[in-house]
Scaffold this active site. Structure first.
Site, PDB file in Angstrom:
ATOM      1  N   ASP A   1       0.793  -1.235   0.000  1.00  0.00           N
ATOM      2  CA  ASP A   1       0.000   0.000   0.000  1.00  0.00           C
ATOM      3  C   ASP A   1       0.826   1.287   0.000  1.00  0.00           C
ATOM      4  O   ASP A   1       1.750   1.453   0.804  1.00  0.00           O
ATOM      5  CB  ASP A   1      -0.881   0.061   1.249  1.00  0.00           C
ATOM      6  CG  ASP A   1      -1.789  -1.131   1.404  1.00  0.00           C
ATOM      7  OD1 ASP A   1      -1.733  -2.057   0.574  1.00  0.00           O
ATOM      8  OD2 ASP A   1      -2.552  -1.143   2.378  1.00  0.00           O
TER       9      ASP A   1
ATOM     10  N   TRP B   1       5.775 -10.441   2.011  1.00  0.00           N
ATOM     11  CA  TRP B   1       5.183  -9.689   3.111  1.00  0.00           C
ATOM     12  C   TRP B   1       5.806 -10.118   4.434  1.00  0.00           C
ATOM     13  O   TRP B   1       6.040 -11.292   4.684  1.00  0.00           O
ATOM     14  CB  TRP B   1       3.672  -9.926   3.131  1.00  0.00           C
ATOM     15  CG  TRP B   1       2.917  -8.990   4.016  1.00  0.00           C
ATOM     16  CD1 TRP B   1       2.378  -7.793   3.683  1.00  0.00           C
ATOM     17  CD2 TRP B   1       2.618  -9.201   5.408  1.00  0.00           C
ATOM     18  NE1 TRP B   1       1.758  -7.223   4.776  1.00  0.00           N
ATOM     19  CE2 TRP B   1       1.881  -8.071   5.843  1.00  0.00           C
ATOM     20  CE3 TRP B   1       2.899 -10.213   6.322  1.00  0.00           C
ATOM     21  CZ2 TRP B   1       1.430  -7.930   7.147  1.00  0.00           C
ATOM     22  CZ3 TRP B   1       2.446 -10.074   7.628  1.00  0.00           C
ATOM     23  CH2 TRP B   1       1.718  -8.947   8.027  1.00  0.00           C
TER      24      TRP B   1
ATOM     25  N   SER C   1      -0.660   0.676   7.409  1.00  0.00           N
ATOM     26  CA  SER C   1      -0.911   1.839   6.556  1.00  0.00           C
ATOM     27  C   SER C   1      -1.439   3.043   7.315  1.00  0.00           C
ATOM     28  O   SER C   1      -2.039   2.925   8.384  1.00  0.00           O
ATOM     29  CB  SER C   1      -1.879   1.474   5.443  1.00  0.00           C
ATOM     30  OG  SER C   1      -1.283   0.578   4.541  1.00  0.00           O
TER      31      SER C   1
END
Length: 462
Positions: free
Chosen positions: A9, A33, A69
């Site tokens: 993101d 990730w 985020s």
């Protein structure tokens, strides 16, 4: 793309002290990730970026599982980051976790210090009826001298929602209410919300998870939509006129916007999709990319998305054609792996005898590979087909888009592992990651039946 490792993101997209800053979810150690950090890049023109040091890393009790985020806002000359602190609470990391909202501040836009009062929005401030674990992705905005933040959430019963909080100083926050909530048709959790206004319209942008397909739209695992409507500042409720997909392709998620000093609303999205194969992870040691920055405009009451004009200064070696009659396939006398292409097709009356049943372009052609962009005049449908685009995921995405005076205009940006297609001056956009071989450089125009390629211009991107 990131300097190395994994990115997803976009975060903290902001213009600060004359430069654009783009932060992003980042795991620098492997191309996969992991516990999230905030990578950081800076640009003067939104096209050429320089990497800056990691802005945030998980090193506190409230963000030990990752700095998830968030967004950025300038206040009193300082740059504040508001982000989600993720903490795992049990062995099942997919289900055992909690999330809070935190602040970090910088005097120079490069070095950030986490605020001593973190979390600034804690678990006790999650309202009754909201998920006690999915509580993330704060996007801060200012309105009439007050700060607000929208946070992605769900109701714990399979419906996504956005929560709204208010503050006078970014540090002490008061819950206002549920800004918007969806039904089963809008997925079971809403991520990465963003709120802004363009002209007289208010917009709410967010990414619904596991949104079911609806006609030709929403065929990816997760989606991104915008709602247009009116926000009531006192009640905090957003009154929506409906929802629309942001991108009709394969790889567009978690976009974030900023307003720059020219008054442009600019949007950047993550150009990948969760649980989709990413061939760059194997042997290339990186994964994840961002889209070209897109300006979101309202013209004649219609929303359009267009690449920022700064990309045009990177054009070189123009190739041009005019008034080419097509009936079959024509290989163009130009090639490339990183270029911009504009084309206008004219089919006249789609009902005429002999007129094209289908027409379009084939990009990154070679060794049995091609990425096909095609249009069916009878159906009024444009298709992006990556079934033969090389290694990686295949498939087709379609979207309805009407001809204008019998013409279709498309503008495509092609890179070594991506294609972004803007249709009819940005009425629709389709984005896809593709992974062709390095020798697949050809470009062809085709038509099944009679069609005119009124104009084609192609520039290499330096």
């Amino acid at each position: 793309m990131g300097e190395y490792g994994w990115i997803n993101d976009p975060n903290g997209f902001v213009q600060y002290k004359g430069s654009y800053h783009l932060f992003y979810q980042h795991y620098p150690y492997l191309p996969q990730w992991g516990p999230m950090q905030w990578g950081h890049a800076r640009s003067r023109d939104l096209i050429k970026w320089e990497y800056l040091p990691i802005a945030l890393a998980p090193d506190e009790s409230y963000d030990s599982g990752g700095c998830f985020s968030g967004s950025a806002v300038e206040k009193d000359g300082l740059l504040y980051l508001m982000y989600t602190g993720h903490v795992t609470t049990g062995p099942d990391t997919s289900n055992h976790y909690v999330q809070t909202q935190n602040l970090a501040v910088s005097e120079d836009g490069v070095r950030f210090v986490k605020h001593e009062s973190n979390p600034v929005i804690g678990l006790r401030q999650i309202p009754e009826g909201a998920s006690l674990k999915d509580f993330r992705d704060p996007k801060v905005f200012e309105r009439n001298g007050r700060y607000y933040v929208v946070i992605g959430s769900n109701d714990g019963r399979g419906r996504g929602q956005i929560l709204l909080y208010r503050s006078s100083d970014l540090k002490a926050w008061t819950y206002v209410g549920v800004m918007a909530k969806g039904g089963e048709e809008l997925g079971d959790n809403w991520e990465c919300p963003d709120f802004f206004s363009i002209g007289e319209s208010d917009f709410l942008m967010f990414s619904p998870q596991r949104m079911p397909p609806q006609g030709r739209d929403y065929h990816n695992l997760h989606s991104t939509v915008y709602m247009r409507g009116r926000w009531d500042e006192e009640s905090g409720v957003f009154h929506s006129e409906g929802y629309t997909p942001m991108d009709q392709g394969f790889d567009f998620y978690a976009p974030q916007s900023t307003l720059d000093d020219r008054g442009r609303r600019i949007v950047v999205g993550w150009m990948d999709m969760w649980e989709s194969e990413m061939p760059t992870q194997n042997g290339h040691q990186w994964a994840g990319a961002m889209t070209l920055p897109r300006e979101m405009v309202v013209e004649g009451g219609q929303v359009r998305f267009r690449p920022v004009e700064e990309i045009e200064s990177y054009r070189e070696r123009e190739f041009a054609l005019r008034d080419v009659e097509l009936d079959g396939e024509t290989v163009l006398e130009t090639r490339g792996d990183s270029y911009e292409l504009e084309a206008v097709f004219d089919v006249g009356d789609a009902g005429d005898a002999g007129s094209a049943e289908r027409f379009g372009l084939k990009l990154r052609v070679g060794d049995g590979e091609e990425t096909e962009l095609s249009y069916s005049p009878r159906e009024g449908v444009f298709s992006l087909d990556r079934s033969r685009s090389g290694v990686g995921p295949g498939g087709v995405r379609e979207t309805a888009v009407p001809l204008r005076g019998g013409k279709l205009k498309l503008r495509a940006f092609v890179d070594r592992s991506s294609v972004e297609v803007f249709l009819q001056d940005g009425e629709k956009v389709m984005t896809a990651r593709i992974y062709p071989g390095s020798g697949s450089l050809g470009i062809a125009a085709f038509s099944e039946g009679q069609c005119k390629l009124e104009s084609l211009r192609k520039w290499d991107i330096r």
